[in-house]
Design a protein around this motif. Sequence first.
Motif, PDB file in Angstrom:
ATOM      1  N   ARG A 355      -4.266  40.834  11.230  1.00 11.97           N
ATOM      2  CA  ARG A 355      -3.699  39.531  10.858  1.00 11.97           C
ATOM      3  C   ARG A 355      -4.328  38.352  11.607  1.00 11.97           C
ATOM      4  N   GLU A 356      -5.398  38.579  12.355  1.00  8.04           N
ATOM      5  CA  GLU A 356      -6.129  37.453  12.931  1.00  8.04           C
ATOM      6  C   GLU A 356      -6.980  36.786  11.851  1.00  8.04           C
ATOM      7  N   ALA A 357      -7.247  35.494  12.047  1.00  8.08           N
ATOM      8  CA  ALA A 357      -8.143  34.749  11.153  1.00  8.08           C
ATOM      9  C   ALA A 357      -9.203  34.111  12.027  1.00  8.08           C
ATOM     10  N   ILE A 358     -10.409  34.658  11.987  1.00  8.39           N
ATOM     11  CA  ILE A 358     -11.466  34.269  12.923  1.00  8.39           C
ATOM     12  C   ILE A 358     -12.577  33.532  12.177  1.00  8.39           C
ATOM     13  N   ALA A 359     -12.904  32.338  12.672  1.00 12.13           N
ATOM     14  CA  ALA A 359     -13.990  31.538  12.105  1.00 12.13           C
ATOM     15  C   ALA A 359     -15.250  31.756  12.925  1.00 12.13           C
ATOM     16  N   LEU A 360     -16.372  31.995  12.233  1.00 14.07           N
ATOM     17  CA  LEU A 360     -17.690  32.086  12.876  1.00 14.07           C
ATOM     18  C   LEU A 360     -18.384  30.737  12.729  1.00 14.07           C
ATOM     19  N   VAL A 361     -18.785  30.133  13.849  1.00 18.97           N
ATOM     20  CA  VAL A 361     -19.493  28.853  13.791  1.00 18.97           C
ATOM     21  C   VAL A 361     -20.788  28.967  14.584  1.00 18.97           C
ATOM     22  N   GLY A 362     -21.672  28.011  14.359  1.00 18.37           N
ATOM     23  CA  GLY A 362     -22.958  27.989  15.043  1.00 18.37           C
ATOM     24  C   GLY A 362     -23.977  27.277  14.177  1.00 18.37           C
ATOM     25  N   PRO A 363     -25.127  26.902  14.749  1.00 22.81           N
ATOM     26  CA  PRO A 363     -26.131  26.154  13.981  1.00 22.81           C
ATOM     27  C   PRO A 363     -26.741  26.985  12.872  1.00 22.81           C
ATOM     28  N   ASN A 487      -4.066  27.644   1.183  1.00 24.46           N
ATOM     29  CA  ASN A 487      -2.677  28.109   1.169  1.00 24.46           C
ATOM     30  C   ASN A 487      -2.591  29.605   0.902  1.00 24.46           C
ATOM     31  N   ALA A 488      -3.469  30.103   0.021  1.00 24.16           N
ATOM     32  CA  ALA A 488      -3.466  31.542  -0.274  1.00 24.16           C
ATOM     33  C   ALA A 488      -3.871  32.353   0.945  1.00 24.16           C
ATOM     34  N   LEU A 489      -4.865  31.874   1.681  1.00 21.84           N
ATOM     35  CA  LEU A 489      -5.326  32.606   2.870  1.00 21.84           C
ATOM     36  C   LEU A 489      -4.327  32.501   4.023  1.00 21.84           C
ATOM     37  N   ILE A 490      -3.623  31.386   4.099  1.00 21.78           N
ATOM     38  CA  ILE A 490      -2.573  31.260   5.126  1.00 21.78           C
ATOM     39  C   ILE A 490      -1.460  32.281   4.866  1.00 21.78           C
ATOM     40  N   ASP A 491      -1.161  32.516   3.580  1.00 21.06           N
ATOM     41  CA  ASP A 491      -0.106  33.473   3.217  1.00 21.06           C
ATOM     42  C   ASP A 491      -0.597  34.927   3.200  1.00 21.06           C
ATOM     43  N   TYR A 492      -1.904  35.139   3.326  1.00 20.48           N
ATOM     44  CA  TYR A 492      -2.494  36.485   3.245  1.00 20.48           C
ATOM     45  C   TYR A 492      -2.000  37.352   4.404  1.00 20.48           C
ATOM     46  N   GLU A 493      -1.581  38.571   4.093  1.00 21.82           N
ATOM     47  CA  GLU A 493      -1.025  39.477   5.107  1.00 21.82           C
ATOM     48  C   GLU A 493      -2.099  40.307   5.815  1.00 21.82           C
ATOM     49  N   GLY A 494      -3.346  40.190   5.380  1.00 26.44           N
ATOM     50  CA  GLY A 494      -4.422  40.959   5.990  1.00 26.44           C
ATOM     51  C   GLY A 494      -5.140  40.173   7.076  1.00 26.44           C
ATOM     52  N   THR A 495      -6.388  40.591   7.366  1.00 24.74           N
ATOM     53  CA  THR A 495      -7.198  40.023   8.440  1.00 24.74           C
ATOM     54  C   THR A 495      -8.379  39.270   7.833  1.00 24.74           C
ATOM     55  N   LEU A 497     -12.194  37.233   8.538  1.00 23.44           N
ATOM     56  CA  LEU A 497     -13.367  36.812   9.304  1.00 23.44           C
ATOM     57  C   LEU A 497     -14.206  35.982   8.343  1.00 23.44           C
ATOM     58  N   PHE A 498     -14.474  34.720   8.687  1.00 23.60           N
ATOM     59  CA  PHE A 498     -15.140  33.861   7.713  1.00 23.60           C
ATOM     60  C   PHE A 498     -16.109  32.891   8.374  1.00 23.60           C
ATOM     61  N   VAL A 499     -17.128  32.518   7.587  1.00 25.40           N
ATOM     62  CA  VAL A 499     -18.082  31.475   7.958  1.00 25.40           C
ATOM     63  C   VAL A 499     -17.805  30.272   7.073  1.00 25.40           C
ATOM     64  N   SER A 500     -17.715  29.086   7.677  1.00 28.60           N
ATOM     65  CA  SER A 500     -17.518  27.862   6.898  1.00 28.60           C
ATOM     66  C   SER A 500     -18.007  26.674   7.709  1.00 28.60           C
ATOM     67  N   HIS A 501     -18.570  25.678   7.012  1.00 31.10           N
ATOM     68  CA  HIS A 501     -18.908  24.424   7.689  1.00 31.10           C
ATOM     69  C   HIS A 501     -17.880  23.342   7.349  1.00 31.10           C
ATOM     70  N   ILE A 509      -7.093  27.348   8.781  1.00 33.75           N
ATOM     71  CA  ILE A 509      -7.063  28.804   8.632  1.00 33.75           C
ATOM     72  C   ILE A 509      -7.189  29.543   9.949  1.00 33.75           C
ATOM     73  N   ALA A 510      -8.106  29.095  10.813  1.00 36.56           N
ATOM     74  CA  ALA A 510      -8.513  29.902  11.969  1.00 36.56           C
ATOM     75  C   ALA A 510      -7.437  29.985  13.044  1.00 36.56           C
ATOM     76  N   THR A 511      -7.246  31.206  13.549  1.00 35.15           N
ATOM     77  CA  THR A 511      -6.438  31.406  14.759  1.00 35.15           C
ATOM     78  C   THR A 511      -7.335  31.559  15.980  1.00 35.15           C
ATOM     79  N   LYS A 512      -8.618  31.903  15.755  1.00 32.32           N
ATOM     80  CA  LYS A 512      -9.623  31.997  16.810  1.00 32.32           C
ATOM     81  C   LYS A 512     -10.960  31.524  16.245  1.00 32.32           C
ATOM     82  N   VAL A 513     -11.849  31.091  17.133  1.00 25.87           N
ATOM     83  CA  VAL A 513     -13.205  30.684  16.747  1.00 25.87           C
ATOM     84  C   VAL A 513     -14.204  31.465  17.585  1.00 25.87           C
ATOM     85  N   VAL A 514     -15.203  32.049  16.925  1.00 23.07           N
ATOM     86  CA  VAL A 514     -16.306  32.711  17.624  1.00 23.07           C
ATOM     87  C   VAL A 514     -17.565  31.900  17.360  1.00 23.07           C
TER      88      VAL A 514
END
Length: 642
Positions: A355-363, A487-495, A497-501, A509-514
Amino acid sequence: MILLQANQVARHFGGDILFENINLEIQDRSRIALVGRNGAGKSTLLKIIAGIDSTDDGTISKIKNLTLGYLDQHSGLMSARTVWDEMLTAFETIRKMENRLHHLENELGTASQDNQEDYQRLLKEYDQLQHDFNDQNGYGYEAEIKSVLNGFNFGPEFYGREIASLSGGQKTRLALAKLLLERPQLLILDEPTNHLDIQTLDWLENYLQNYRGALLIVSHDRYFLDKVVNEVYDLTRQKITHYKGNYSRFLTLKEEQLAADWKAFEKQQTEINKLEDFVARNIVRASTTKRAQSRRKQLEKMERMDKPQGDEKSARFLFNIAKESGNVVLQTEHAAIGYDQTILCEPVDLDIRKREAIALVGPNGIGKSTLLKSLIGDLPFIKGNVHLGSNVSIGYYDQEQAKLRSNKTVLQELWDEHPTTVEKDIRSVLGSFLFSGEDVEKTVPQLSGGEKARLALAKLSMDQENFLILDEPTNHLDIDSKEVLENALIDYEGTLLFVSHDRYFINRIATKVVELSATGSTLYLGDYDYYLEKKAEQEATTTETIEQELATDTSGKASFQQSKEAQRQERSLKRAIEKVETQLAEVEERQTTIEKEMTNPKYISDPGALMDLQKELTELETKQEALMEEWEEASLALENNQ
């Protein structure tokens, strides 16, 4: 000053109307966003305004000799030149002036003093040309090229590379860079934030805020629009509505307008019902028939309001899971990612829990998409591997939509993967993603970018996986569809991991950022705002640590003091340069005002006033030359100090 006006513009496709009665006005310093759903006709309207397409009705009027730059969302710079040589073409006029100046210098050096008439003619031309050269940043255009290229992540190592050897995203960034260097009076940008990482987006926002010309922009990036624009034209239901303010202000005003429209409509409906009731009850009675007839005439003359429609139908995304995963979803330890043994990033350490939502960021180019492809097994890790937890099932969204390459219809694309599902249910899912009626019979190649994105998300929702790995899921989606997806991803019961600019999307969405960098992965335990805050703290701490180390190093005290003195001098010189540049801008603005004023017909009969204006203009030119000398001295001192 008005640069361009669209008057009653319309575009038809056969018997269908894309839009009509479009009125739009662009001033010389306008900052305009054109917003609306995918398919509303925003790109088509931009092409009509830019003169690329013609209008079916109405006119586009613009000032004489308007310089206009247009960036198509799918365009890339096509050239056989190197990056540097292509950027130089944006300054052809200045470079011709530069060559002429050198030629005149040689002529003046060899001119005979005996022929004063020729000498004075050459000197007069040289003085005027040098003034014009200064005025157009002739001494700073190469520095401007370097600054803009650096802003788009093109360092000196790119200057000599041929443009044909670059990727599609790099060519798109170069096309935008060249447009900015050309500095047209009106800059029209269709999705300029595509292919830009977050760092470049920040730079572009700051650059456009200080752009001297007018801006007309289509973008689905809400942060970007809030920082850059101060007017919004909303293209909805074939009509256009103008709002003052940035994008957030537009949303508030639009909601207030819709509420006011409903209130006025309901008030009129109440009045109509009362009048109709009075007429029905009194028209046949002799004593009241005249009053009833008067009410009937009142009804006939009344201009009836249309029922407020508000926004068009929205998608309804929903992501369910078929089964729960274990608490540990995915782990990597000291992994390295890249291509052909070329490492882009290491070490990569991930520990993703349910149930974590992790955003991947970087150049751009650091390997964010590469990491996702390695995690799903499409690419091998150069070092290390991935460990999946128990009962983990992965759903993957590919930003390039490589899995949508068939010639199937929209209906077949889903039904073939879920053949036991009844057609009614498949159509119901497609309807929730805005595919209805004949839309489901379209083949995949016929779909727009936004339609392909919605189809890929529809397929993802049907799979009901408990771990979604998403690579730029908001690309090609309009702002309304982005909000539905959020809104759909906020309500999602799964986990997740996403890339977005898209910074707004990450924040919601993100609960953590890597963060991925050349030195590996770094975890931040919060949303995007938290990540920015921690990054700022780290940079401040690093600076403070360096200064403390310098201060406590007894052997380097003198060097430290020299460094501090150099920094003090540098800051002082920069302030002096900024002050001179401000004064120069004020002088130039006053010169423009006077030159415009001198064209006023009233001075034909008042030569004295005209001479006063000419005198002030001469004084301003003298002041400008003195300021330019001061600027050059300070700039040279700054360069030597560095």
